[in-house]
Motif scaffolding. Structure first.
Motif, PDB file in Angstrom:
ATOM      1  N   LEU A 234      -7.741   0.098  -3.722  1.00 22.40           N
ATOM      2  CA  LEU A 234      -6.201  -0.163  -3.429  1.00 22.40           C
ATOM      3  C   LEU A 234      -6.346  -1.411  -2.245  1.00 22.40           C
ATOM      4  O   LEU A 234      -5.653  -2.257  -2.431  1.00 22.40           O
ATOM      5  CB  LEU A 234      -5.677   1.001  -2.746  1.00 22.40           C
ATOM      6  CG  LEU A 234      -4.186   0.878  -2.059  1.00 22.40           C
ATOM      7  CD1 LEU A 234      -3.349   0.178  -3.099  1.00 22.40           C
ATOM      8  CD2 LEU A 234      -3.883   2.111  -1.454  1.00 22.40           C
ATOM      9  N   GLY A 235      -7.335  -1.206  -1.494  1.00 24.28           N
ATOM     10  CA  GLY A 235      -7.433  -2.131  -0.312  1.00 24.28           C
ATOM     11  C   GLY A 235      -7.846  -3.905  -0.975  1.00 24.28           C
ATOM     12  O   GLY A 235      -7.301  -4.623  -0.692  1.00 24.28           O
TER      13      GLY A 235
ATOM     14  N   LEU B  84      -3.923   5.589   4.653  1.00 19.60           N
ATOM     15  CA  LEU B  84      -4.412   4.421   4.344  1.00 19.60           C
ATOM     16  C   LEU B  84      -4.971   3.327   5.144  1.00 19.60           C
ATOM     17  O   LEU B  84      -5.051   2.249   4.655  1.00 19.60           O
ATOM     18  CB  LEU B  84      -2.777   3.752   3.765  1.00 19.60           C
ATOM     19  CG  LEU B  84      -2.304   4.476   2.604  1.00 19.60           C
ATOM     20  CD1 LEU B  84      -0.701   3.980   2.509  1.00 19.60           C
ATOM     21  CD2 LEU B  84      -2.897   4.501   1.285  1.00 19.60           C
TER      22      LEU B  84
ATOM     23  N   MET C 165       0.956  -1.065  -0.059  1.00 15.38           N
ATOM     24  CA  MET C 165       0.135   0.048   0.098  1.00 15.38           C
ATOM     25  C   MET C 165       1.010   1.369  -0.071  1.00 15.38           C
ATOM     26  O   MET C 165       0.487   2.277  -0.590  1.00 15.38           O
ATOM     27  CB  MET C 165      -1.029  -0.034   1.274  1.00 15.38           C
ATOM     28  CG  MET C 165      -2.090  -0.957   1.087  1.00 15.38           C
ATOM     29  SD  MET C 165      -3.205  -0.929   2.502  1.00 15.38           S
ATOM     30  CE  MET C 165      -3.880  -2.411   2.146  1.00 15.38           C
TER      31      MET C 165
ATOM     32  N   ALA D 267      -7.863   1.712   3.509  1.00 15.69           N
ATOM     33  CA  ALA D 267      -7.399   0.642   2.424  1.00 15.69           C
ATOM     34  C   ALA D 267      -7.118  -0.474   3.360  1.00 15.69           C
ATOM     35  O   ALA D 267      -7.340  -1.868   2.846  1.00 15.69           O
ATOM     36  CB  ALA D 267      -6.350   1.239   1.800  1.00 15.69           C
TER      37      ALA D 267
END
Length: 234
Positions: A173-174, A119, A107, A122
């Motif tokens: 993204l996650g 983040l 990430m 995510a």
């Protein structure tokens, strides 16, 4: 008595879930009184030029000010992190920590390209994704409105985030990082010619896992009543 009950419940939570959830809550509390989000967000220039390396961690710990979004994220983080640690990672704390490190590094690399500042959301979606793929037959209900199979849960959360006006980039993204981990850990090793690529470093096993018993170890027989220790050795 209520405080004792809460404390007892807190210490019953698995170690990694307890540490990560507590760190997120304490970070938010600190923002209310001591620091600002500007001291926490992911900024490569400040990290690599001014050596503010704590930003590599703190950007995963702040979920915004107190409000609906914060409590929603904390609920899902606590629930699915705990279910993973008590489920498929039970007795494998080192492997669970390695998943945290693997996901965090990926990430961070993607965050460099996408200019993302925090983040944590995510990371939560990554945990949800891995859990959902390992429980594919489980039926889910979302706020009494939707019924679906567990693997659709990350996408439902992304849609809900979109309805709240948030960017779906963090959720995507996650999902992407969660899928990479799931593929490398659960899918590829079981393919013809596949092998396990994600190997937990031995130092993590030394720190977090109980030492394995020596299969060649043979304990001495228990001493019988009235037997002299010298006689047992002969």
């Amino acid at each position: 008595m209520a405080q004792r009950g809460l404390a007892a419940e807190f210490w019953q939570v698995p170690a990694v879930t307890r540490a990560y959830t507590a760190a997120c809550v304490l970070t938010t509390a600190a923002v209310l009184e001591l620091i600002t989000p500007f001291q926490l967000y992911f900024n490569p220039d400040l990290i690599f030029r001014k050596f503010q390396v704590w930003r590599l961690v703190t950007n995963f710990l702040f979920f915004g000010p107190l409000g609906f979004s914060f409590f929603f994220n904390m609920l899902f983080l606590y629930r699915y992190c705990r279910m993973l640690e008590e489920g498929s990672f039970r007795g494998r704390t080192a492997d669970f920590v390695f998943m945290f490190l693997f996901g965090g590094v990926l990430m961070t690399l993607f965050g460099l390209l996408a200019s993302l500042f925090f983040l944590g959301q995510a990371f939560t979606i990554m945990l949800v994704y891995v859990w959902s793929r390992r429980n594919p037959d489980l039926r889910m209900n979302f706020f009494g409105l939707l019924n679906f199979q567990a693997p659709f849960l990350p996408w439902v959360l992304m849609g809900f985030s979109l309805l709240l006006g948030n960017s779906v980039l963090v959720d995507l993204l996650g999902i992407a990082v969660g899928h990479i981990y799931y593929f490398l850990e659960d899918v590829f090793p079981n393919q013809p010619g596949g092998k396990k690529l994600l190997l937990t470093p031995s130092f993590l096993k030394l720190i977090f896992d109980d030492p394995e018993e020596d299969p060649n170890y043979r304990p001495l027989p228990e001493e019988q009543p009235g037997m002299d220790p010298v006689d047992r050795q002969q």
